[in-house]
Design an enzyme around this catalytic site. Sequence first.
Site, PDB file in Angstrom:
ATOM      1  N   ASP A 127      -7.913  -4.489  13.976  1.00 43.43           N
ATOM      2  CA  ASP A 127      -7.682  -3.057  13.782  1.00 43.43           C
ATOM      3  C   ASP A 127      -7.330  -2.855  12.310  1.00 43.43           C
ATOM      4  O   ASP A 127      -6.181  -2.688  11.940  1.00 43.43           O
ATOM      5  CB  ASP A 127      -6.545  -2.606  14.705  1.00 43.43           C
ATOM      6  CG  ASP A 127      -6.299  -1.105  14.625  1.00 43.43           C
ATOM      7  OD1 ASP A 127      -7.036  -0.411  13.912  1.00 43.43           O
ATOM      8  OD2 ASP A 127      -5.346  -0.640  15.278  1.00 43.43           O
ATOM      9  N   THR A 156      -8.046  -1.562   8.105  1.00 41.23           N
ATOM     10  CA  THR A 156      -8.432  -0.443   7.245  1.00 41.23           C
ATOM     11  C   THR A 156      -9.886  -0.658   6.837  1.00 41.23           C
ATOM     12  O   THR A 156     -10.550  -1.579   7.315  1.00 41.23           O
ATOM     13  CB  THR A 156      -7.529  -0.414   5.995  1.00 41.23           C
ATOM     14  OG1 THR A 156      -7.578  -1.701   5.399  1.00 41.23           O
ATOM     15  CG2 THR A 156      -6.091  -0.095   6.354  1.00 41.23           C
ATOM     16  N   GLY A 182      -2.559 -11.928   8.337  1.00 45.73           N
ATOM     17  CA  GLY A 182      -3.398 -12.194   9.508  1.00 45.73           C
ATOM     18  C   GLY A 182      -4.413 -13.301   9.263  1.00 45.73           C
ATOM     19  O   GLY A 182      -4.743 -14.081  10.166  1.00 45.73           O
ATOM     20  N   ASP A 192       0.517   0.262  13.341  1.00 43.15           N
ATOM     21  CA  ASP A 192       1.043   1.454  14.013  1.00 43.15           C
ATOM     22  C   ASP A 192       1.290   1.208  15.495  1.00 43.15           C
ATOM     23  O   ASP A 192       1.935   2.008  16.163  1.00 43.15           O
ATOM     24  CB  ASP A 192       0.063   2.627  13.826  1.00 43.15           C
ATOM     25  CG  ASP A 192      -1.335   2.264  14.300  1.00 43.15           C
ATOM     26  OD1 ASP A 192      -1.580   2.265  15.516  1.00 43.15           O
ATOM     27  OD2 ASP A 192      -2.200   1.955  13.447  1.00 43.15           O
ATOM     28  N   HIS A 214      -7.878   4.165  19.868  1.00 44.52           N
ATOM     29  CA  HIS A 214      -7.085   3.077  20.449  1.00 44.52           C
ATOM     30  C   HIS A 214      -7.577   2.644  21.829  1.00 44.52           C
ATOM     31  O   HIS A 214      -7.593   1.459  22.140  1.00 44.52           O
ATOM     32  CB  HIS A 214      -5.602   3.468  20.491  1.00 44.52           C
ATOM     33  CG  HIS A 214      -4.991   3.468  19.122  1.00 44.52           C
ATOM     34  ND1 HIS A 214      -4.187   4.470  18.657  1.00 44.52           N
ATOM     35  CD2 HIS A 214      -5.099   2.572  18.105  1.00 44.52           C
ATOM     36  CE1 HIS A 214      -3.804   4.198  17.405  1.00 44.52           C
ATOM     37  NE2 HIS A 214      -4.360   3.058  17.052  1.00 44.52           N
ATOM     38  N   GLN A 274       0.819  -1.210   0.000  1.00 42.03           N
ATOM     39  CA  GLN A 274       0.000   0.000   0.000  1.00 42.03           C
ATOM     40  C   GLN A 274       0.855   1.262   0.000  1.00 42.03           C
ATOM     41  O   GLN A 274       2.063   1.211   0.221  1.00 42.03           O
ATOM     42  CB  GLN A 274      -0.916  -0.021   1.235  1.00 42.03           C
ATOM     43  CG  GLN A 274      -0.172  -0.312   2.532  1.00 42.03           C
ATOM     44  CD  GLN A 274      -1.010  -1.007   3.593  1.00 42.03           C
ATOM     45  OE1 GLN A 274      -2.220  -1.158   3.451  1.00 42.03           O
ATOM     46  NE2 GLN A 274      -0.377  -1.423   4.679  1.00 42.03           N
TER      47      GLN A 274
HETATM   48  N1  AG3 Z   1      -7.656   1.916  11.170  1.00 35.51           N
HETATM   49  C1  AG3 Z   1      -8.372   2.565  10.109  1.00 35.51           C
HETATM   50  C2  AG3 Z   1      -9.816   2.785  10.360  1.00 35.51           C
HETATM   51  C3  AG3 Z   1     -10.570   3.189   9.124  1.00 35.51           C
HETATM   52  C4  AG3 Z   1     -10.332   4.579   8.678  1.00 35.51           C
HETATM   53  N2  AG3 Z   1     -11.142   4.850   7.549  1.00 35.51           N
HETATM   54  C5  AG3 Z   1     -11.073   5.993   6.825  1.00 35.51           C
HETATM   55  N3  AG3 Z   1     -10.288   6.953   7.130  1.00 35.51           N
HETATM   56  N4  AG3 Z   1     -11.866   6.095   5.772  1.00 35.51           N
HETATM   57  C6  AG3 Z   1      -6.789   2.782  11.861  1.00 35.51           C
HETATM   58  C7  AG3 Z   1      -5.653   2.095  12.472  1.00 35.51           C
HETATM   59  C8  AG3 Z   1      -5.309   2.708  13.773  1.00 35.51           C
HETATM   60  N5  AG3 Z   1      -4.555   1.810  14.580  1.00 35.51           N
END
Ligand code: AG3
Length: 287
Positions: free
Chosen positions: A161, A163, A143, A91, A67, A36
């Site tokens: 966690d 995307t 995963g 992260d 978080h 990505q």
């Molecule tokens: N995880 C991403 C959540 C989704 C965000 N979506 C968006 N911006 N359209 C974040 C990881 C944090 N540890």
Amino acid sequence: MSLDRETWFTEQCDEGGTAFSLKIKRRLHSEQSKYQKIEVYDTERFGKLLVIDDFVMLSSRDNFVYHEMIAHPALFTHPSPRNVLVVGGGDCGTLREVLRHDTVTRAVLVDIDERVTRVSEQYFPELCESNHDPRAELLFDDGIRFVRQSGAKSFDVIIVDSTDPVGPGEVLFTEEFYSNCHRILGDHGLLVQQSESPLYHLESIIKPMYRHMRAAGFHDVRSLQFPQPVYPSGWWTYTMACRDRTISGFREASAAAKRFETVYYNAAVHSAAMAMPEFVHKALVNA
Ligand code: AG3
């Protein structure tokens, strides 16, 4: 009025027909990893901003809500969480919150993209401060495969966690993935996953997630809501599924007497986050 591309970062949200912009000082980092596009910006008012494939992942200023809320409600719902798996979350902000619980003896983080962790170590060192905790294991691997290959009942809590359900994260929203999660969870095991905006994604993501989790064998599914200023609509949810019993409350006394600092989470916020607005309740009760 058009926004100057030089000084604003904008995430467009097609489902909402909206866009959210942050005023930026400059771009600090940009790379195309094997999986990505990873970028870091320095913003005027939100600290640093981590962006993957043009979607905002987190900002220094408000990631505490995300978080803390992905970790503490699930960990204070499980009667005695010891083994915790974080899928995604490279992260490491979620891992840090998990490790605040002294019941936890092992926390495994599996993210497919090691570059997210390396970039976070550089620009968000505070999120990575527990990575060397002896209870932490960081694996850079698929995963889905990790969950498929893990033994029955090997985890108490699984935190996804991820995307959005596009790109590499898409498979994390499927019934097959949830079935494997169900199999590797122990008694009273809990799965919790980020489940997008209640305003924009109730029909397209949250409802199907309920169906898939139930079809995978989970006994009960509940969502929590909280504000998340940097995400589309500014309003976000997690969906929590219990393997074998109804999610009727949490270890409220332990949460009230928690032995670690939080910025957003507390026992009252936990109860409040479980309350469903009427339209969400109606949509999900028979999902
Ligand atoms: N995880 C991403 C959540 C989704 C965000 N979506 C968006 N911006 N359209 C974040 C990881 C944090 N540890």
